[in-house]
Design an enzyme around this catalytic site. Structure first.
Site, PDB file in Angstrom:
ATOM      1  N   ASP A 119     -24.622  42.654 -50.501  1.00  0.00           N
ATOM      2  CA  ASP A 119     -25.920  41.799 -50.507  1.00  0.00           C
ATOM      3  C   ASP A 119     -27.292  42.894 -50.748  1.00  0.00           C
ATOM      4  OD1 ASP A 119     -25.280  39.198 -50.113  1.00  0.00           O
ATOM      5  OD2 ASP A 119     -24.841  39.637 -48.047  1.00  0.00           O
ATOM      6  N   ASP A 179     -21.242  34.604 -54.943  1.00  0.00           N
ATOM      7  CA  ASP A 179     -22.282  34.913 -54.641  1.00  0.00           C
ATOM      8  C   ASP A 179     -22.389  36.313 -55.175  1.00  0.00           C
ATOM      9  OD1 ASP A 179     -21.216  33.401 -52.643  1.00  0.00           O
ATOM     10  OD2 ASP A 179     -22.974  33.306 -51.416  1.00  0.00           O
ATOM     11  N   ARG A 251     -24.336  25.464 -53.855  1.00  0.00           N
ATOM     12  CA  ARG A 251     -24.972  26.544 -54.084  1.00  0.00           C
ATOM     13  C   ARG A 251     -24.264  27.606 -54.629  1.00  0.00           C
ATOM     14  NH1 ARG A 251     -26.697  27.363 -49.509  1.00  0.00           N
ATOM     15  NH2 ARG A 251     -25.560  29.013 -48.577  1.00  0.00           N
ATOM     16  N   TRP A 255     -24.915  29.853 -57.896  1.00  0.00           N
ATOM     17  CA  TRP A 255     -24.739  31.283 -58.172  1.00  0.00           C
ATOM     18  C   TRP A 255     -24.220  31.782 -59.316  1.00  0.00           C
ATOM     19  CZ3 TRP A 255     -28.487  32.505 -55.064  1.00  0.00           C
ATOM     20  CH2 TRP A 255     -28.562  32.430 -53.606  1.00  0.00           C
TER      21      TRP A 255
END
Length: 409
Positions: A119, A179, A251, A255
């Protein structure tokens, strides 16, 4: 925020203005102005409330009590609030907002050394990346370059992807989540800044393997694909936050849409544009997308219409569709922009846009983190705010370019 526009897209947008803004509708300029006023009030209040709580960053609220829940920089969303402040500064040019953005950006600097999760792009590019774009501070590039080097340590040449998570090793050998597409923008910036093709090659390899293995025939995406570390081939395709392994976690789809649109912007590779358009077409034409264009937390959730909506997925979608419209020809570009405008109008309505002083000082209401884990369900989330403001600013840029072109005629 980055938005690259083509000449034909400017003409398209100018033509769309007359049909988008019917007399009974609030002009989009006013929607943006009104939303950004709320954003400034809420973000300033949030920032000032945490100034004395060193290293704290907002995350969400407790749904039952309304109490603010914070994190330190280690939590994956830590870069979004600094990025939100930078977007507010971009709109307002307010020096006190700039100072707050600098303070909260510094709170995530240590993540440039993070090598135990994927991340880093979210953490650093949303904060330091926006800060650099708006200020050109000398110390910010080093943070982004160091962060890219840290992120690159998670790339395995045999698999050809950046590993997402290190937990649940008894089930996953090498998990990669959709993601992770969002972290490639940091690598692409570093390639352009340094000229080191290592970062470019990692980003392209990751995007290509994701394109090949993450998507079903209808262009919906699995959430998690785990790879066999010996063969480099997938051995598990499943969900972690969606309704089921075969569902369309909202979501996650957003992404993918955002990531492939961004990778087309950065590389010019047509396969990424085609993938982004295919994802967009699936989502905006899906029978379970509500009329107001705010998705349920999962397009395949079992109890639709009695399922929570996800403002964060809508915000990511809107920002993506605005950019994608600039790379697409009619009629697709028109449709993408129509849906994005509808999403922004809905998010800017009282149902989703918070009254100043409420909602824990977050901007948007009604997002969903992970419903299967009963975590952050129907609460505000920092990334919903971040991508909402990004989408508003992208739309404003199109309005400004359209108006400028009209004046030149």
């Amino acid at each position: 925020m980055k938005l690259i526009s083509k000449t034909f897209a400017l003409a398209l947008f100018t033509g769309l203005l007359s049909c988008h803004q019917a007399p009974q509708q609030e002009p989009m300029e006013q929607v943006i102005k009104r939303s950004m006023k709320v954003a400034q009030q809420q973000s300033r209040a949030m920032a000032e409330s945490l100034l004395e709580r060193d290293q704290h960053l907002p995350r969400t609220i407790n749904r039952e009590t309304g109490e603010l829940i914070t994190s330190d920089s280690r939590w994956w969303t830590s870069g979004f609030f600094p990025g939100t402040l930078w977007y507010v500064y971009e709109y307002t040019n307010n020096d006190s907002i700039k100072e707050l953005a600098e303070v909260y950006t510094q709170r995530v600097e240590r993540e440039k050394f993070t090598t135990n999760n994927h991340d880093v792009g979210f953490m650093l590019y949303c904060s330091f990346g926006n800060g650099l774009r708006l200020t050109n501070y000398d110390q910010y590039p080093e943070v982004l370059i160091t962060g890219s080097k840290s992120l690159s340590t998670r790339f395995d040449e045999n698999v050809g992807l950046i590993r997402s998570w290190d937990f649940n090793k008894e089930q996953w050998q090498y998990p990669v989540i959709i993601d992770n597409m969002m972290n490639l923008e940091l690598l692409m910036w570093t390639f352009k800044h340094t000229g080191d093709s290592t970062f470019y090659n990692i980003a392209v390899s990751h995007a290509d393997k994701t394109l090949k293995n993450h998507f079903r025939n209808d262009f919906s995406s699995y959430h998690v694909v785990s790879y066999d570390t010996l063969t480099g081939h997938p051995h598990i395709k499943m969900t972690h936050q969606g309704a089921s392994d075969s569902s369309l976690w909202a979501r996650g789809q957003a992404w993918g849409l955002y990531g492939f649109t961004m990778m087309y912007r950065e590389t010019g590779k047509e396969r990424y544009l085609e993938q982004a358009q295919n994802i967009a077409d699936l989502l905006i034409n899906h029978p379970n997308l509500p009329e107001d264009k705010i998705p349920y937390w999962d397009f395949s959730a079992p109890n639709i219409p009695d399922e929570p909506r996800d403002a964060s997925a809508a915000a990511v979608m809107a920002s993506s569709l605005i950019e994608l419209s600039q790379f697409s020809n009619k009629p697709a570009a028109t449709q993408y922009l129509d849906v994005a405008e509808k999403q922004l109008r809905t998010l800017a309505s009282p149902k989703y846009l918070a009254e100043p002083g409420t909602n824990g000082n977050f901007i948007l209401k009604h997002s969903v983190g992970s419903k299967p884990h009963n975590s952050e369900v129907d609460v505000p989330l920092t990334y919903a705010d971040y991508y909402f403001l990004e989408a508003l600013l992208r739309f404003r840029e199109l309005l400004q370019m359209g108006n400028a072109q009209t004046k030149q005629k």
